[in-house]
Scaffold this motif. Structure first.
Motif, PDB file in Angstrom:
ATOM      1  N   THR A 197      -8.380   2.945   0.750  1.00  0.00           N
ATOM      2  CA  THR A 197      -7.192   2.717  -0.308  1.00  0.00           C
ATOM      3  C   THR A 197      -8.215   2.882  -1.743  1.00  0.00           C
ATOM      4  O   THR A 197      -9.239   3.118  -1.688  1.00  0.00           O
ATOM      5  CB  THR A 197      -6.970   1.371  -0.358  1.00  0.00           C
ATOM      6  OG1 THR A 197      -7.957   0.392  -0.644  1.00  0.00           O
ATOM      7  CG2 THR A 197      -6.141   0.697   0.821  1.00  0.00           C
ATOM      8  N   ALA A 235      -8.137   1.153   5.849  1.00  0.00           N
ATOM      9  CA  ALA A 235      -6.754   0.964   6.161  1.00  0.00           C
ATOM     10  C   ALA A 235      -6.689   1.866   7.662  1.00  0.00           C
ATOM     11  O   ALA A 235      -5.499   1.684   8.146  1.00  0.00           O
ATOM     12  CB  ALA A 235      -5.807   1.475   5.030  1.00  0.00           C
ATOM     13  N   LEU A 273      -3.939   6.876  -0.649  1.00  0.00           N
ATOM     14  CA  LEU A 273      -4.870   6.784   0.387  1.00  0.00           C
ATOM     15  C   LEU A 273      -5.776   8.103   0.464  1.00  0.00           C
ATOM     16  O   LEU A 273      -5.162   9.120   0.196  1.00  0.00           O
ATOM     17  CB  LEU A 273      -4.370   6.415   1.603  1.00  0.00           C
ATOM     18  CG  LEU A 273      -3.303   5.004   1.979  1.00  0.00           C
ATOM     19  CD1 LEU A 273      -2.796   5.064   2.940  1.00  0.00           C
ATOM     20  CD2 LEU A 273      -4.463   4.018   1.363  1.00  0.00           C
ATOM     21  N   MET A 282       1.032  -1.093  -0.114  1.00  0.00           N
ATOM     22  CA  MET A 282      -0.049   0.006  -0.045  1.00  0.00           C
ATOM     23  C   MET A 282       0.967   1.171   0.108  1.00  0.00           C
ATOM     24  O   MET A 282       1.870   1.496   0.681  1.00  0.00           O
ATOM     25  CB  MET A 282      -0.926   0.017   1.114  1.00  0.00           C
ATOM     26  CG  MET A 282      -2.282  -0.719   0.833  1.00  0.00           C
ATOM     27  SD  MET A 282      -3.443  -0.339   2.616  1.00  0.00           S
ATOM     28  CE  MET A 282      -3.190  -1.922   3.321  1.00  0.00           C
TER      29      MET A 282
END
Length: 169
Positions: free
Chosen positions: A63, A69, A6, A1
Motif C-alpha cells: 500500500t 497486502a 498498490l 484500500m
C-alpha cells in the motif's frame, strides 16, 4: 484500500519483518495452525530462501503506507515431496509459493498480476515448468490456478484437500 494505489515489486531485506507478519496472519487465518514448523520454516528464512538466490524471488503488494497486502514467491523445486519424487527436472522446475492476497483485495486481478511477474521471472531464469501445491478449501486458490492454465498432476484429497499442479512455460 484502492487497488490502483498498490505497488507490486520484489521484496527487499527491509521488507522482511512486514512480509513475515503478513504471512503469519495469512497462515493463521487460512490454516488455523500458527507456529507449525513445516509450514513456517521458509517464512522465518525469507531472505535466504527467496531474496539471496539469484534464481529465486518474492514479490509483495504494498500500500502507499508500506503495508503488505499480498505476496508470492518463486524458488527452485527441491524434490521434497515423496509422491512426486523424480517427476521433475530440478534445475528447470520453479516452485510457486506463499501466494496470498489480503482478503479485502481478493478477486480484483492482483493474483493475476503477481502470476505475470512470476512467469516473466521464471522465463528469464530459464525455468521450463512452474509447480505448486494448493488446497481446495483455500478461498479462490484452486480455481484461480486452474483458470490460469495450471493442470492437476496429483489430487491427494483427504482432510488437507491437497492438490499438486503444474504449468509448462
Amino acid at each position: 484500500m484502492n487497488k490502483e494505489d498498490l505497488v507490486i515489486r520484489p521484496i527487499r531485506p527491509a521488507d522482511i519483518k512486514a512480509v513475515q507478519s503478513f504471512l503469519l496472519r495469512q497462515l493463521k487465518e487460512l490454516f488455523s495452525q500458527e507456529g507449525q514448523p513445516a509450514m513456517t520454516e521458509d517464512v522465518w528464512g525469507l531472505e535466504k530462501r527467496y531474496v539471496e538466490p539469484a534464481n529465486c524471488n518474492m514479490w509483495g503488494i504494498f500500500t502507499p503506507a508500506g503495508e503488505v497486502a499480498g505476496t508470492a514467491a518463486i524458488c527452485t523445486y527441491n524434490d521434497r515431496i515423496a509422491l512426486l519424487k523424480g517427476r521433475y527436472n530440478l534445475p528447470v522446475t520453479a516452485e510457486v509459493g506463499r501466494c496470498y492476497i489480503d482478503q479485502r483485495l481478493r478477486r480484483q486481478g492482483l493474483g493475476a498480476k503477481l502470476l505475470a511477474e512470476m512467469t516473466a521471472f521464471c522465463r528469464e531464469q530459464g525455468y521450463a515448468i512452474m509447480y505448486l501445491h494448493t488446497h481446495r478449501f483455500l478461498p479462490g486458490g484452486f480455481n484461480f490456478w486452474k483458470k490460469e492454465g495450471f493442470v492437476i498432476t496429483l489430487d491427494e484429497g483427504g482432510s488437507a484437500e491437497l492438490v499438486h499442479m503444474e504449468k509448462w512455460l
